[in-house]
Design a protein around this motif. Structure first.
Motif, PDB file in Angstrom:
ATOM      1  N   SER A   1      39.918  35.315  43.161  1.00 47.93           N
ATOM      2  CA  SER A   1      38.707  34.749  42.559  1.00 47.93           C
ATOM      3  C   SER A   1      37.506  35.671  42.776  1.00 47.93           C
ATOM      4  O   SER A   1      36.673  35.844  41.870  1.00 47.93           O
ATOM      5  CB  SER A   1      38.431  33.359  43.141  1.00 47.93           C
ATOM      6  OG  SER A   1      39.543  32.523  42.930  1.00 47.93           O
TER       7      SER A   1
ATOM      8  N   ASP B   1      43.401  28.061  38.158  1.00 46.30           N
ATOM      9  CA  ASP B   1      43.682  27.546  39.506  1.00 46.30           C
ATOM     10  C   ASP B   1      42.931  26.225  39.683  1.00 46.30           C
ATOM     11  O   ASP B   1      41.703  26.194  39.534  1.00 46.30           O
ATOM     12  CB  ASP B   1      43.203  28.573  40.543  1.00 46.30           C
ATOM     13  CG  ASP B   1      43.535  28.153  41.965  1.00 46.30           C
ATOM     14  OD1 ASP B   1      43.979  27.005  42.175  1.00 46.30           O
ATOM     15  OD2 ASP B   1      43.335  28.977  42.870  1.00 46.30           O
TER      16      ASP B   1
ATOM     17  N   ASP C   1      41.983  34.070  36.256  1.00 42.06           N
ATOM     18  CA  ASP C   1      42.156  33.871  37.705  1.00 42.06           C
ATOM     19  C   ASP C   1      43.252  32.825  37.905  1.00 42.06           C
ATOM     20  O   ASP C   1      43.153  31.706  37.388  1.00 42.06           O
ATOM     21  CB  ASP C   1      40.835  33.371  38.297  1.00 42.06           C
ATOM     22  CG  ASP C   1      40.912  33.160  39.806  1.00 42.06           C
ATOM     23  OD1 ASP C   1      41.849  33.679  40.440  1.00 42.06           O
ATOM     24  OD2 ASP C   1      40.013  32.477  40.331  1.00 42.06           O
TER      25      ASP C   1
ATOM     26  N   SER D   1      37.535  27.859  41.992  1.00 42.76           N
ATOM     27  CA  SER D   1      36.476  28.727  42.548  1.00 42.76           C
ATOM     28  C   SER D   1      35.710  29.452  41.455  1.00 42.76           C
ATOM     29  O   SER D   1      34.478  29.581  41.512  1.00 42.76           O
ATOM     30  CB  SER D   1      37.079  29.802  43.467  1.00 42.76           C
ATOM     31  OG  SER D   1      38.064  29.297  44.290  1.00 42.76           O
TER      32      SER D   1
HETATM   33 MG    MG Z   1      41.114  31.787  44.081  1.00 44.96          MG
END
Ligand code: MG
Ligand code: ATP
Length: 213
Positions: free
Chosen positions: A15, A38, A86, A42
């Motif tokens: 991230s 994810d 990500d 984040s």
């Molecule tokens: Mg991450």
């Protein structure tokens, strides 16, 4: 260009890299979309913090998506210069489907031999992806490297990687620097901060990525 940041390990800077690469590309005037695959979110939080706390900085668009990412990424690519994905720190449908649509798979690894134990499994994942995307470029990237001159873990890690020709390394290494932690909550990248060493390493890394495109 579609970039996927993937690893079978948590906490290896996926991230952190996503948002710092996005900030540098935005600073260069590129249209950048980050896709957060994810559930920890984040990157999504960083995009929200950027809008709220650093509204004068160049915009980065954020998208959250789970499951099969392939069609979404190809769609997003039509309206962005760079799409950066990500992923979570485990083998996932998101990682595999994103990589089948990507130009470049970036594999961050903490620069420490103990953190390289998932490499044999990761190579198998990469081989499976390349059955569907033979054009995919794959590059390893050492992160959180110690800045102590006596620390040998980066050299030892490079030695280990020489046994994995499937994952050639970027020339750039990302070092452990507090600025990477400091910029996240204000929605900035280190290229928008006062740490010239961190800024330089992200800029050189982004040039390496652009040259691969
Ligand atoms: Mg991450
Ligand atoms: N180069 C760095 N220097 C100092 N701290 C760093 C660096 N890179 C990442 N960190 C810190 O390490 C932690 C893990 O980083 P990050 O969240 O980017 O990893 P991740 O691979 O996305 O983790 P996860 O698998 O949980 O999604 C965070 O607290 C982050 O601020």
């Amino acid at each position: 260009m579609i970039l996927t940041i993937g690893s079978l390990k948590g906490g290896c800077s996926k991230s952190t890299l996503t948002v710092n690469v996005a900030a540098e590309l935005a600073r260069l005037g590129k249209k950048v979309t980050v896709v957060d695959a994810d559930p920890i979110a984040s990157t999504t939080n960083w995009v929200a913090d950027r809008e709220e706390r650093s509204p004068d900085l160049p915009a980065v668009i954020g998208v959250q998506k789970k499951g099969n990412l392939r069609a979404t990424l190809l769609d997003l690519e039509a309206s962005a210069d760079f799409v950066i994905v990500d992923t979570g720190g485990y083998d996932s449908q998101e990682l595999r489907t994103a990589a089948t649509a990507s130009d470049l798979l970036i594999v961050p690894m903490k620069a420490s031999p103990l953190d390289l134990d998932t490499l044999p499994k990761f190579v198998k994942v990469v081989e499976g992806i390349m059955d569907f995307n033979a054009e995919l470029e794959v590059r390893g990237l050492f992160t959180q490297a110690s800045t102590h001159a006596m620390d040998k873990r980066l050299d030892e890690s490079r030695d280990i990687l020489s046994d994995y020709p499937e994952i050639p390394l970027f020339d750039t290494t990302i070092y452990q620097r507090s600025s990477y932690m400091d910029v996240m909550p204000v929605g900035r990248g280190v290229v928008e901060w006062s740490d010239s060493k961190a800024k330089a390493e992200i800029q050189v890394l982004v040039q390496e990525m652009i040259n691969l495109g």
